[in-house]
Motif scaffolding. Structure first.
Motif, PDB file in Angstrom:
ATOM      1  N   GLY A  66       0.814  -1.266   0.192  1.00 30.82           N
ATOM      2  CA  GLY A  66       0.235   0.076   0.008  1.00 30.82           C
ATOM      3  C   GLY A  66       0.876   1.315  -0.123  1.00 30.82           C
ATOM      4  O   GLY A  66       2.210   1.049  -0.118  1.00 30.82           O
ATOM      5  N   GLU A  67       0.240   2.375   0.079  1.00 30.04           N
ATOM      6  CA  GLU A  67       0.892   3.672   0.006  1.00 30.04           C
ATOM      7  C   GLU A  67       1.494   3.981   1.480  1.00 30.04           C
ATOM      8  O   GLU A  67       0.799   3.841   2.356  1.00 30.04           O
ATOM      9  N   GLY A  68       2.633   4.502   1.300  1.00 29.29           N
ATOM     10  CA  GLY A  68       3.401   4.798   2.677  1.00 29.29           C
ATOM     11  C   GLY A  68       3.519   3.939   3.644  1.00 29.29           C
ATOM     12  O   GLY A  68       3.514   2.637   3.314  1.00 29.29           O
ATOM     13  N   VAL A  69       3.792   4.484   4.724  1.00 28.35           N
ATOM     14  CA  VAL A  69       3.716   3.744   6.005  1.00 28.35           C
ATOM     15  C   VAL A  69       3.082   4.265   7.075  1.00 28.35           C
ATOM     16  O   VAL A  69       3.257   5.539   7.273  1.00 28.35           O
ATOM     17  N   VAL A  70       2.220   3.775   7.911  1.00 27.97           N
ATOM     18  CA  VAL A  70       1.484   4.184   9.165  1.00 27.97           C
ATOM     19  C   VAL A  70       0.683   5.535   8.422  1.00 27.97           C
ATOM     20  O   VAL A  70       0.783   6.340   9.470  1.00 27.97           O
ATOM     21  N   GLY A  71       0.300   5.481   7.405  1.00 29.95           N
ATOM     22  CA  GLY A  71      -0.403   6.901   7.115  1.00 29.95           C
ATOM     23  C   GLY A  71       0.376   7.823   6.433  1.00 29.95           C
ATOM     24  O   GLY A  71      -0.146   9.007   6.345  1.00 29.95           O
ATOM     25  N   GLN A  72       1.617   7.636   6.368  1.00 33.18           N
ATOM     26  CA  GLN A  72       2.429   8.832   5.990  1.00 33.18           C
ATOM     27  C   GLN A  72       3.425   8.393   4.652  1.00 33.18           C
ATOM     28  O   GLN A  72       3.821   7.023   4.395  1.00 33.18           O
ATOM     29  N   THR A  73       4.025   9.297   3.902  1.00 32.00           N
ATOM     30  CA  THR A  73       4.825   9.129   2.904  1.00 32.00           C
ATOM     31  C   THR A  73       6.037  10.133   2.932  1.00 32.00           C
ATOM     32  O   THR A  73       6.168  11.323   2.392  1.00 32.00           O
ATOM     33  N   PRO A  74       6.699   9.838   4.012  1.00 34.07           N
ATOM     34  CA  PRO A  74       7.771  10.880   4.428  1.00 34.07           C
ATOM     35  C   PRO A  74       8.893  11.196   3.671  1.00 34.07           C
ATOM     36  O   PRO A  74       9.295  10.235   2.649  1.00 34.07           O
ATOM     37  N   THR A  75       9.398  12.596   3.527  1.00 30.41           N
ATOM     38  CA  THR A  75      10.457  12.952   2.704  1.00 30.41           C
ATOM     39  C   THR A  75      11.560  12.858   3.694  1.00 30.41           C
ATOM     40  O   THR A  75      11.590  13.409   4.869  1.00 30.41           O
ATOM     41  N   LEU A  76      12.519  12.419   3.172  1.00 28.08           N
ATOM     42  CA  LEU A  76      14.138  12.508   3.954  1.00 28.08           C
ATOM     43  C   LEU A  76      15.098  13.246   2.842  1.00 28.08           C
ATOM     44  O   LEU A  76      15.574  12.845   2.029  1.00 28.08           O
ATOM     45  N   ASN A  77      15.477  14.421   3.497  1.00 27.21           N
ATOM     46  CA  ASN A  77      16.858  14.899   3.252  1.00 27.21           C
ATOM     47  C   ASN A  77      18.018  14.223   3.689  1.00 27.21           C
ATOM     48  O   ASN A  77      17.878  13.415   4.465  1.00 27.21           O
ATOM     49  N   PRO A  78      19.004  14.586   3.007  1.00 31.40           N
ATOM     50  CA  PRO A  78      20.335  13.871   3.379  1.00 31.40           C
ATOM     51  C   PRO A  78      20.521  13.976   4.860  1.00 31.40           C
ATOM     52  O   PRO A  78      20.313  15.054   5.532  1.00 31.40           O
ATOM     53  N   ASN A  79      20.828  12.765   5.299  1.00 36.25           N
ATOM     54  CA  ASN A  79      21.178  12.589   6.979  1.00 36.25           C
ATOM     55  C   ASN A  79      19.991  12.618   7.783  1.00 36.25           C
ATOM     56  O   ASN A  79      20.141  12.493   9.074  1.00 36.25           O
ATOM     57  N   ASP A  80      18.708  12.681   7.031  1.00 40.23           N
ATOM     58  CA  ASP A  80      17.673  12.591   7.872  1.00 40.23           C
ATOM     59  C   ASP A  80      17.246  11.129   8.496  1.00 40.23           C
ATOM     60  O   ASP A  80      17.723  10.272   7.554  1.00 40.23           O
ATOM     61  N   GLN A  81      16.269  11.051   9.397  1.00 38.95           N
ATOM     62  CA  GLN A  81      15.958   9.636   9.865  1.00 38.95           C
ATOM     63  C   GLN A  81      14.510   9.735  10.084  1.00 38.95           C
ATOM     64  O   GLN A  81      14.053  10.576  10.587  1.00 38.95           O
ATOM     65  N   TYR A  82      13.728   8.635   9.921  1.00 43.97           N
ATOM     66  CA  TYR A  82      12.330   8.570  10.124  1.00 43.97           C
ATOM     67  C   TYR A  82      12.211   7.259  10.518  1.00 43.97           C
ATOM     68  O   TYR A  82      12.621   6.310  10.274  1.00 43.97           O
ATOM     69  N   ASN A  83      11.315   7.494  11.752  1.00 45.79           N
ATOM     70  CA  ASN A  83      11.077   6.195  12.644  1.00 45.79           C
ATOM     71  C   ASN A  83       9.643   5.847  12.752  1.00 45.79           C
ATOM     72  O   ASN A  83       8.997   6.858  12.894  1.00 45.79           O
ATOM     73  N   TYR A  84       9.182   4.661  12.541  1.00 48.97           N
ATOM     74  CA  TYR A  84       7.752   4.285  12.955  1.00 48.97           C
ATOM     75  C   TYR A  84       7.747   2.928  13.539  1.00 48.97           C
ATOM     76  O   TYR A  84       8.725   2.035  13.513  1.00 48.97           O
ATOM     77  N   LYS A  85       6.491   2.840  14.280  1.00 49.34           N
ATOM     78  CA  LYS A  85       6.230   1.398  14.947  1.00 49.34           C
ATOM     79  C   LYS A  85       5.075   0.873  14.034  1.00 49.34           C
ATOM     80  O   LYS A  85       3.997   1.461  13.788  1.00 49.34           O
ATOM     81  N   SER A  86       4.931  -0.424  13.721  1.00 55.33           N
ATOM     82  CA  SER A  86       3.904  -1.103  13.516  1.00 55.33           C
ATOM     83  C   SER A  86       3.598  -2.473  14.185  1.00 55.33           C
ATOM     84  O   SER A  86       4.500  -2.926  14.846  1.00 55.33           O
ATOM     85  N   ASN A  87       2.556  -3.191  13.508  1.00 50.26           N
ATOM     86  CA  ASN A  87       2.285  -4.318  14.359  1.00 50.26           C
ATOM     87  C   ASN A  87       1.849  -5.527  13.225  1.00 50.26           C
ATOM     88  O   ASN A  87       1.436  -5.305  12.385  1.00 50.26           O
ATOM     89  N   CYS A  88       2.061  -6.626  13.892  1.00 53.69           N
ATOM     90  CA  CYS A  88       1.469  -7.784  13.167  1.00 53.69           C
ATOM     91  C   CYS A  88       1.011  -8.984  13.924  1.00 53.69           C
ATOM     92  O   CYS A  88       1.530  -9.064  15.141  1.00 53.69           O
ATOM     93  N   LEU A  89       0.115  -9.954  13.556  1.00 56.23           N
ATOM     94  CA  LEU A  89      -0.389 -10.839  14.241  1.00 56.23           C
ATOM     95  C   LEU A  89      -0.043 -12.225  13.381  1.00 56.23           C
ATOM     96  O   LEU A  89      -0.122 -12.066  12.194  1.00 56.23           O
ATOM     97  N   LEU A  90       0.443 -13.022  14.175  1.00 58.19           N
ATOM     98  CA  LEU A  90       0.935 -14.620  13.573  1.00 58.19           C
ATOM     99  C   LEU A  90      -0.289 -15.627  13.972  1.00 58.19           C
ATOM    100  O   LEU A  90      -0.483 -15.534  15.489  1.00 58.19           O
ATOM    101  N   LEU A  91      -0.345 -16.583  13.388  1.00 60.45           N
ATOM    102  CA  LEU A  91      -1.128 -17.765  13.917  1.00 60.45           C
ATOM    103  C   LEU A  91      -0.202 -18.655  14.893  1.00 60.45           C
ATOM    104  O   LEU A  91      -0.512 -19.610  15.551  1.00 60.45           O
TER     105      LEU A  91
END
Length: 128
Positions: A66-91
């Motif tokens: 899908g589009e982006g991650v956690v509802g965002q499409t971040p732009t990163l300039n040189p040396n920028d950092q983007y962090n996010y958390k997500s989840n999943c379920l396994l059987l």
């Protein structure tokens, strides 16, 4: 921690087991994953899409895209950092995830794929 660098974009992943949960009458195992995306290139980039392959030890495979991650499409300039958390379920108690991000170099308009390193999801440390 799992890490991979593709075209100057470094992706790092940490995972946490959050316990067993029930979805209806089915027991699932809940995991969180923490992603860090660092732009180590000289160009500005934007994350456009994600694609995941999620495996569990019962040979169940799920594809997520899908589009982006956690509802965002971040732009990163040189040396920028983007962090996010997500989840999943396994059987099952053991699984793995891998995938890629589709990104665009905003300086050249070139689209490219950034590998997300394969990482394990496990309820307890497993020794081979």
């Amino acid at each position: 921690m799992f890490q991979q660098i593709t075209k100057g974009i470094k992706v790092s992943v940490k995972t946490v087991f959050n316990g067993a949960v029930y979805r209806g009458h089915q027991q699932n195992f809940a995991f969180s994953y923490f992603i860090s995306i660092e732009n180590k290139s000289k160009d500005t980039v934007q994350l456009l899409e994600r694609f995941w392959v999620i495996h569990d030890s019962l040979n169940d495979v799920e594809y997520v895209e899908g589009e982006g991650v956690v509802g965002q499409t971040p732009t990163l300039n040189p040396n920028d950092q983007y962090n996010y958390k997500s989840n999943c379920l396994l059987l099952s108690q053991i699984g793995a995830m891998s995938g890629h991000y589709k990104m665009v170099n905003l300086n050249t308009s070139e689209e490219f794929l950034v590998t997300i390193p394969t990482f394990q999801l496990t309820t307890t440390p497993t020794l081979n």
